[in-house]
Design a protein around this motif. Structure first.
Motif, short mmCIF file in Angstrom:
data_model
loop_
_atom_site.label_atom_id
_atom_site.label_comp_id
_atom_site.label_asym_id
_atom_site.label_seq_id
_atom_site.Cartn_x
_atom_site.Cartn_y
_atom_site.Cartn_z
N LEU A 76 0.85 -1.19 0.00
CA LEU A 76 0.00 0.00 0.00
C LEU A 76 0.88 1.24 0.00
O LEU A 76 1.86 1.32 0.73
N CYS A 77 0.49 2.21 -0.82
CA CYS A 77 1.16 3.51 -0.82
C CYS A 77 0.23 4.53 -0.17
O CYS A 77 -0.97 4.57 -0.47
N VAL A 78 0.78 5.36 0.71
CA VAL A 78 0.02 6.41 1.40
C VAL A 78 0.56 7.76 0.95
O VAL A 78 1.75 8.05 1.10
N MET A 79 -0.32 8.60 0.40
CA MET A 79 0.06 9.93 -0.05
C MET A 79 -0.47 10.94 0.96
O MET A 79 -1.68 11.11 1.11
N ALA A 93 1.21 0.68 -8.80
CA ALA A 93 2.20 -0.35 -8.51
C ALA A 93 1.90 -1.17 -7.25
O ALA A 93 2.11 -2.39 -7.24
N PRO A 94 1.42 -0.58 -6.14
CA PRO A 94 1.24 -1.37 -4.91
C PRO A 94 0.19 -2.47 -5.08
O PRO A 94 -0.80 -2.31 -5.80
N ASN A 95 0.40 -3.56 -4.37
CA ASN A 95 -0.50 -4.71 -4.48
C ASN A 95 -1.94 -4.37 -4.07
O ASN A 95 -2.89 -4.91 -4.62
N ARG A 96 -2.08 -3.48 -3.08
CA ARG A 96 -3.43 -3.12 -2.61
C ARG A 96 -3.80 -1.69 -2.96
O ARG A 96 -4.83 -1.19 -2.48
N GLY A 97 -2.99 -1.04 -3.79
CA GLY A 97 -3.35 0.27 -4.28
C GLY A 97 -2.70 1.42 -3.53
O GLY A 97 -1.79 1.24 -2.72
N THR A 98 -3.17 2.61 -3.81
CA THR A 98 -2.67 3.85 -3.23
C THR A 98 -3.83 4.64 -2.67
O THR A 98 -4.89 4.74 -3.30
N ILE A 99 -3.65 5.23 -1.48
CA ILE A 99 -4.66 6.10 -0.90
C ILE A 99 -4.07 7.49 -0.68
O ILE A 99 -2.86 7.63 -0.49
N GLN A 100 -4.94 8.51 -0.72
CA GLN A 100 -4.47 9.89 -0.65
C GLN A 100 -5.40 10.72 0.23
O GLN A 100 -6.63 10.53 0.22
N PHE A 131 -9.07 9.08 -0.45
CA PHE A 131 -9.57 8.51 -1.70
C PHE A 131 -8.48 7.71 -2.40
O PHE A 131 -7.30 7.76 -2.03
N TRP A 132 -8.92 6.97 -3.42
CA TRP A 132 -8.02 6.16 -4.23
C TRP A 132 -7.67 6.97 -5.48
O TRP A 132 -8.51 7.11 -6.37
N PRO A 133 -6.49 7.58 -5.57
CA PRO A 133 -6.18 8.42 -6.72
C PRO A 133 -6.15 7.63 -8.03
O PRO A 133 -5.80 6.45 -8.05
N ASP A 134 -6.52 8.31 -9.10
CA ASP A 134 -6.47 7.71 -10.43
C ASP A 134 -5.80 8.71 -11.36
O ASP A 134 -5.07 9.60 -10.91
N GLU A 135 -6.06 8.60 -12.66
CA GLU A 135 -5.35 9.45 -13.62
C GLU A 135 -5.84 10.89 -13.59
O GLU A 135 -5.20 11.79 -14.14
N GLY A 136 -6.98 11.17 -12.97
CA GLY A 136 -7.49 12.52 -12.89
C GLY A 136 -6.95 13.27 -11.69
O GLY A 136 -6.19 12.74 -10.88
N LEU A 137 -7.38 14.53 -11.55
CA LEU A 137 -6.96 15.36 -10.42
C LEU A 137 -8.03 15.31 -9.34
O LEU A 137 -9.10 15.90 -9.48
N ASP A 138 -7.76 14.53 -8.29
CA ASP A 138 -8.68 14.36 -7.16
C ASP A 138 -10.02 13.76 -7.61
O ASP A 138 -11.08 14.08 -7.06
N THR A 139 -9.96 12.85 -8.56
CA THR A 139 -11.19 12.29 -9.14
C THR A 139 -11.47 10.85 -8.74
O THR A 139 -12.52 10.31 -9.08
N GLY A 140 -10.56 10.21 -8.01
CA GLY A 140 -10.69 8.78 -7.73
C GLY A 140 -11.77 8.45 -6.72
O GLY A 140 -12.32 9.34 -6.03
#
Length: 302
Positions: A76-79, A93-100, A131-140
């Motif tokens: 897990l990545c924490v932003m 990349a992280p196995n369980r995703g990224t949170i921000q 939230f779970w970030p995606d390719e958008g700006l604060d859209t996940g």
């Protein structure tokens, strides 16, 4: 879980220290902002003190940074307070995703100055989102949200440090627990209800004293402490801090005119009332109590 932390400043440092205190997960890498010319990045200093591996890339999009992150093979990545653009190669990349962490109730106030704009626009409630970030700006998708009232004299500083900062740390820790338990939701944002504002900069802080008293009050506190709502007197910029409404009734004084000066602040007329500001800064000088600066009753800001 194996964790990586991306962040900066005091907030990133606080999140790291709380994670280290809990010791429930292994922090395998920290990606901090670059040092400033005259000061070290607080997150980097804290990570080094904990004996952790630290990277400080100028751009997270650089291939060297992407490769370093992927090599950690994190769960897990924490932003935690990130102003650089983090590429999808890292987010995914992280196995369980990224949170921000984001200090607004998404999809409202996407963008980098979300606390400023909520106050400037006169809102009485805001909050934070994990939230779970995606390719958008604060859209996940949303994992968790917490609400907080905006008091009538709250500034960006008081709202952040008294509420959104400590609540944000706890929300991140709660969210990590949910991810570890496999119980973290992914609730799609309602993009049709989204708002976005860019950086709140100096140009946004110029005061029009002919506006309604509430509009002027909200602008001053929504730019406090940065970038500082300002006006001019005798050709010199004056920024104001610590605003409250003195009167909301019609007055005959010309807007922008100083009506009173005492130990509690400087009272200035608007179109339909008056605001009092506790402190002011002339030019590039220090913030000082308004009574100490040398203003006179009858001076008029423009």
């Amino acid at each position: 879980m194996k964790l990586a932390l991306i962040g900066q400043s005091a907030f990133g440092k606080s999140v790291l220290e709380k994670l280290a205190d809990r010791a429930e997960h292994e922090i395998v890498g920290v990606f901090a902002a670059p040092d400033r010319p005259r000061s070290r990045e607080p997150l980097a200093v804290a990570a080094e003190g904990l004996g952790l591996s630290v990277w400080q890339f100028d751009r997270m999009r650089d291939q060297e940074c992407i490769d370093a992150f992927r090599a950690l093979d994190v769960d897990l990545c924490v932003m935690a307070y990130v102003t650089d653009i983090v590429p999808n190669e890292i987010i995914d990349a992280p196995n369980r995703g990224t949170i921000q962490y984001h200090p607004s109730l998404l999809p409202l106030h996407r963008g980098p100055s979300s606390i400023n704009w909520a106050i400037i626009q006169g809102e009485t409630q805001t909050g934070l989102s994990i939230f779970w970030p995606d390719e958008g700006l604060d859209t996940g998708p949303i994992l968790m949200q917490k609400r907080v009232d905006i008091g009538p004299t709250d500034s960006v500083g008081s709202l952040y440090f008294n509420h959104l900062y400590p609540m944000g740390i706890e929300a991140i820790l709660e969210s990590i627990d949910l991810v570890a338990d496999g119980a973290a939701p992914r609730i799609a944002q309602d993009h049709s209800a989204a708002t976005y504002e860019g950086w709140c900069g100096r140009g946004d802080g110029e005061i029009d004293w002919t506006q309604q008293v509430l509009t002027v009050h909200n602008l001053i506190r929504g730019c406090d402490p940065q970038p500082g709502a300002w006006s001019t007197l005798s050709g010199e910029s004056v920024a104001f801090f610590g605003s409250s409404i003195v009167s909301s009734t019609n007055i005959s004084t010309q807007p922008g005119t100083i009506q009173d000066i005492d130990e509690t602040g400087l009272t200035v007329a608007t179109r339909n009332g008056s605001v009092k500001v506790k402190r002011a800064r002339v030019g590039r000088g220090p913030k000082s109590a308004a009574i100490e600066i040398g203003f006179s009753i009858g001076d008029r800001f423009s």
